[in-house]
Each structure stands twice: as C-alpha cells, then as structure tokens.
Design a protein around this motif. Structure first.
Motif, PDB file in Angstrom:
ATOM      1  N   LEU A 207     -10.738 -39.564  -7.682  1.00 26.20           N
ATOM      2  CA  LEU A 207      -9.976 -38.700  -6.533  1.00 26.20           C
ATOM      3  C   LEU A 207     -10.970 -38.742  -5.537  1.00 26.20           C
ATOM      4  CD1 LEU A 207      -8.892 -35.540  -8.670  1.00 26.20           C
ATOM      5  CD2 LEU A 207      -7.557 -37.506  -7.747  1.00 26.20           C
TER       6      LEU A 207
ATOM      7  N   ALA B 250      -3.471 -32.886  -6.034  1.00 28.06           N
ATOM      8  CA  ALA B 250      -3.526 -33.693  -7.322  1.00 28.06           C
ATOM      9  C   ALA B 250      -3.097 -32.595  -8.430  1.00 28.06           C
ATOM     10  CB  ALA B 250      -5.047 -34.063  -7.659  1.00 28.06           C
TER      11      ALA B 250
ATOM     12  N   LYS C  66      -7.341 -30.208  -5.836  1.00 27.12           N
ATOM     13  CA  LYS C  66      -7.367 -30.447  -7.253  1.00 27.12           C
ATOM     14  C   LYS C  66      -6.570 -29.168  -8.011  1.00 27.12           C
ATOM     15  CE  LYS C  66     -10.618 -31.350 -10.729  1.00 27.12           C
ATOM     16  NZ  LYS C  66     -11.716 -31.696 -11.165  1.00 27.12           N
TER      17      LYS C  66
ATOM     18  N   MET D  62       0.104 -37.408  -7.204  1.00 24.52           N
ATOM     19  CA  MET D  62      -0.539 -36.889  -6.063  1.00 24.52           C
ATOM     20  C   MET D  62       0.537 -36.569  -4.882  1.00 24.52           C
ATOM     21  SD  MET D  62      -3.712 -37.550  -6.829  1.00 24.52           S
ATOM     22  CE  MET D  62      -4.503 -37.195  -5.384  1.00 24.52           C
TER      23      MET D  62
ATOM     24  N   GLN E  82      -9.489 -39.752  -1.872  1.00 27.00           N
ATOM     25  CA  GLN E  82      -9.831 -39.041  -0.794  1.00 27.00           C
ATOM     26  C   GLN E  82     -10.417 -39.919   0.598  1.00 27.00           C
ATOM     27  OE1 GLN E  82     -10.890 -34.552  -0.698  1.00 27.00           O
ATOM     28  NE2 GLN E  82     -13.096 -35.816  -0.608  1.00 27.00           N
TER      29      GLN E  82
ATOM     30  N   VAL F 140      -8.245 -33.835  -1.005  1.00 30.69           N
ATOM     31  CA  VAL F 140      -7.823 -33.661  -2.196  1.00 30.69           C
ATOM     32  C   VAL F 140      -7.920 -32.395  -2.703  1.00 30.69           C
ATOM     33  CG1 VAL F 140      -7.644 -34.392  -4.617  1.00 30.69           C
ATOM     34  CG2 VAL F 140      -7.888 -36.152  -2.779  1.00 30.69           C
TER      35      VAL F 140
END
Length: 177
Positions: free
Chosen positions: A29, A89, A42, A79, A33, A40
């Motif tokens: 991730l 995410a 999460k 995503m 990014q 991102v």
C-alpha cells in the motif's frame, strides 16, 4: 489519443523493480500510494495477506498501478478512488458500499478504454437492442463480485460495478449482442 498527444511519456520501471516475497499489505500500500500520488485510507478490517510478486517486464506507471491493484484484488482487497487525493483500501466484500464515482467514458467506447486490471469501475450502459433483465444472466458469469450488475428496466439501463477487466468483457459482450 488526441487528449494525450501533448502529454509527456509515462515513466517506465525496469523488470524486477516491484518485488515482494511474502510481504504484508502495508509495504504494498505504501508503494501504491507513491505511484498514485494519493493518500491510501486503510480500512481496519482488511484481510491479512502475504503477497509474493515480481515484475518480469518493464512497466509504465499506469501498468504498475494496475498490477498492484490486481494483486491486491487477488487477495480480497479493493482500491476505491475517492476524488483526486485519496483512495480507500477496503475488503472486496465492502467495495460496493463505498461511494465510488461513475466512470465518464463515451457511450460508444464498449469498455476499450478500461485497463486490463482490477481497477474498480462503475459504468452505466444505455441498452438499445436488448432488455436489461435479459442480459443479466448472460453477463453475470463475467462478474467478479455478486450484485455487480444492476438493472433499471424502466429506462433500459444497466449499471456495471466491477473490476475493469471484468467490466471490459461485459461491455464487449453487450456490444456484440
């Protein structure tokens, strides 16, 4: 593409630059990014995954992003872009609950502008020669997730929400039917 005629060529990454061996999702991730320039966000409910991945060919930035989205999707992580600065995410099962904007493609594109990757897309199709409920049984086998095809019978429209590679196949099939 006339729109990109004056654009700079995309940066190309050499083979093997993206390489993970049994990696947790966090470093993936982080690289996602960096490649996208988006923050991102999460979900705390992401599935645990150990990802092994190594590029064998040179990839443009767009191809590298698509490859990471596909690898994440193969591990049940989707995503979902949120405007121009963020991307969520989320667990694959939660992807449709996120407010992803509609993709603004020309009506005659038949999905050929979508990448061959697991980029999440939402596409509205105005049908001309078939009824939405007739097509759903034909299209459903191409869908990655349940309920990714919605029908609006009164307007002869379909709404396709799926990964780009699946939506592309569905749109190609609609064009042929």
């Amino acid at each position: 593409n006339a729109v990109n005629a004056g654009a700079q060529p995309e940066e190309v990454f050499p083979p093997g630059l993206l390489k993970f061996s049994e990696a947790d999702i966090n470093p993936i991730l982080d690289i996602y990014q960096e490649l996208t320039g988006r923050t991102v966000l999460k979900s705390p409910t992401l599935p645990a995954a150990k990802i092994t991945f190594k590029t064998q060919t040179p990839l443009t930035r767009s191809e590298a992003i698509g490859a990471l989205e596909t690898v994440l999707a193969m591990n049940q992580i989707t995503m979902v872009p949120q405007g121009t600065k963020f991307v969520k995410a989320v667990p694959q099962a939660q992807a449709f609950q996120e407010g992803k904007q509609f993709d603004d493609l020309p009506d005659n594109s038949s999905g050929n502008l979508y990448p061959e990757s697991a980029t999440m897309v939402t596409h509205v199709v105005q049908l001309k020669n078939a009824l939405p409920n007739e097509l759903i049984q034909i299209l459903q086998p191409f869908a990655k997730m349940p309920q990714s095809i919605l029908t609006v019978p009164s307007t002869s429209m379909l709404i396709i929400r799926d990964y780009a590679e699946n939506a592309k196949r569905m749109l190609e099939l609609i064009e042929k039917l």
